[in-house]
Scaffold this active site. Sequence first.
Site, PDB file in Angstrom:
ATOM      1  CD  GLU A 292      44.262  79.026  16.661  1.00 45.35           C
ATOM      2  OE1 GLU A 292      44.083  79.620  15.584  1.00 45.35           O
ATOM      3  OE2 GLU A 292      43.822  77.895  16.895  1.00 45.35           O
ATOM      4  CG  ASP A 366      44.765  77.390   9.855  1.00 40.23           C
ATOM      5  OD1 ASP A 366      45.091  76.199   9.926  1.00 40.23           O
ATOM      6  OD2 ASP A 366      43.786  77.878  10.440  1.00 40.23           O
ATOM      7  CD  GLU A 394      39.513  75.439   9.721  1.00 37.13           C
ATOM      8  OE1 GLU A 394      40.326  74.543   9.968  1.00 37.13           O
ATOM      9  OE2 GLU A 394      39.463  76.509  10.346  1.00 37.13           O
TER      10      GLU A 394
END
Length: 703
Positions: A292, A366, A394
């Site tokens: 990333e 993820d 998240e």
Amino acid sequence: MMTASTARAEDGYDLWLRYAPLGAATAAETRIRELVSPDDTPVQTATRRELQRGLRALSGIAPARADRVNRDGALLVGTPASSPLIAGLDLDLEGLGEEGYRIRSAVVGGHATTVVAANSDVGALYGSFHLLRLLQTGQPLEDLDIREAPRLALRVLNHWDDLDRYVERGYSGQSIWDWHRLPGWLDPRYTDYARANASIGINGAVLNNVNANAEVLTPMYLEKVAAIAGVLRSYGMKVYLSARFSAPMEIGGLATADPLDAGVQRWWRAKADEVYALIPDFGGFLVKANSEGQPGPQDYGRSHADGANMLADALAPHGGVVMWRAFVYSDEEPVDRAKQAYNEFVPLDGRFRDNVLVQVKNGPIDFQPREPFHPLFGGMPKTPLMMEFQITKEYLGFSTHLAYKGPLYEEVLDADTHVRGPGSTVARVIDGALDGHALTGIAGVANIGSDRNWSGSHFDQANWYAFGRLAWNPELSSRDIAVEWTRMTFANDPAVVEPVVGMMMASREAVVDYTGALGLHHVMDRGHHYGPGPWVEGGPRADWTSVYFHRADANGIGFDRTRRGSDAVSQYAPPVAEIFDDVTRTPEKFLLWFHHVPWGHTMRNGRSLWDELVLRYDRGVNAVRDMRATWAGLDGRIDPERHAQVAAFLAIQQAEAQWWRDASIAYFQSISGLPLPAGVAPQAHTLEHYKALEFPHAPGDTQ
Ligand code: BDP
């Protein structure tokens, strides 16, 4: 008159260490009348203070302090080295290591005594917390013979905290690390943080974000880090830092960060020496590299092993470790993102130094509400693999949704990789049993912030707690952990424990249902990840979109990862690969993870996939409604302040579950063109309405 404890609002600050007074009857039976524990080292002092605090609060009477056992009901704590009385008992402490302990009922000097014995001060501290837990959960103190040792060596929290106190994917306020006021001001929270961690055996913390700022390695910040380390040390915790791979350039003035460059190697060695001069027990570095947009060894044509080994060599003389993350996916590679970490890391197996652990997220994408276990577990037998779980939510509703992650952790740890035949569970991969590794570990991305209740919501404290308990023993049951936590956090009353544990145990599945069941994944809105976004498409890269992952079209839905598709199934050991490759044998919870199937695909219960998916959305919303009703029924049994906040959050969750359900059905129906099953209510708004919603200030987004 109000006593200190009744005057204090139940705002959640005390976590599971509330030490709420036991009833008079229980207190009499379990009363510790005398405390015999050494007080010569910081850890011993921390232990004695905790015991005095806990015992006094629980029973209402402070135990007398003594140097020897004078009466029945004594508590004797220590190690053979710190306590001649313990040495004299000649207990078998072998095999307990540096952190294990025994708790035994014994007769000492003719008196009935409870003994907490260990090989080290930290073991005695852990044993003392265990004893307090027995008292808090109403267990009898008779005939105790407990032997405990942690199954994993490194049990660490990963704080995704920036130096400006912003917390990436944090939903509980700012970072608890008050960098600006450090090192001069040591917020008492640091001590309470360390107490809470020690109480569940967490022995390390990475203080800063994996998307790291090199500045944390400058002398000014290292002094602050050393100050935090000074507080945590008394509770058996080490500090670690996320290291930015390009730090030699950013703060060292070098022209390169190439791991094979002698100047770069020298720079890191000198940096490690500097760190250890300030923090002799520094734990080591966590690194996110070539992922990333983060810098890494591949920027110089080197491998992850080259990068990790260079740092490992700098840390090795001091006993430090490198935790090198496997959460990587290439910038260009057009293959299934779920395959990339495995493809990059398996060829490197056996090429890492002894003090390197590769840290692997629980699933291949993820931290989704449900993922199959990551195929790297079992795929790199020569390398110690660390588990990385996310404690912060998240993808499970931030801090307002009640979602107990214990069952998620348990599902992954219990998953059977079959790499050495049946019983090759992920737990046995990470605890080193399967391949004979002594260096072992587990990391949890923390949900801790500056909010008064630490985790943003009262129930999110349970996720911190469950992570710690499973880090100590990855074979514990998430239900047992929920019971323990509920008893300490709310009450021992079965009229509280049963409904609360029932809510907790159903909660994660509810989230899976209302956000997208049957193996759907990565269907959240872009960037901030708040709320539904199954329509997300376009943008910088395909594998940051939802349509890439669900692949819904007029004919069907799901990501074909079979041998006929991306072949991700072949990354698993053959018996597992066979199952995932076969649509008739794949567990339905992973159906759309591994298979692209027609909307009319017949589920095992005879329904069509489309009908089942829609009904799951409804089931999720209904489960939240049930949780609300259960909680409402606990009014009067839980202190009003915490009851009210949980009730308000459940109302938010219900509205948002409905939003997830409605928006998702609106979208998928626009693709499938199928009618809703009979009796199912249509969504409240048009698809365009849901798509147009914007949340520019949603918390936790990448800065
Ligand atoms: C994702 C998060 C992102 C993290 C990244 C990571 O969205 O903020 O930086 O993982 O783990 O879950 O590195």
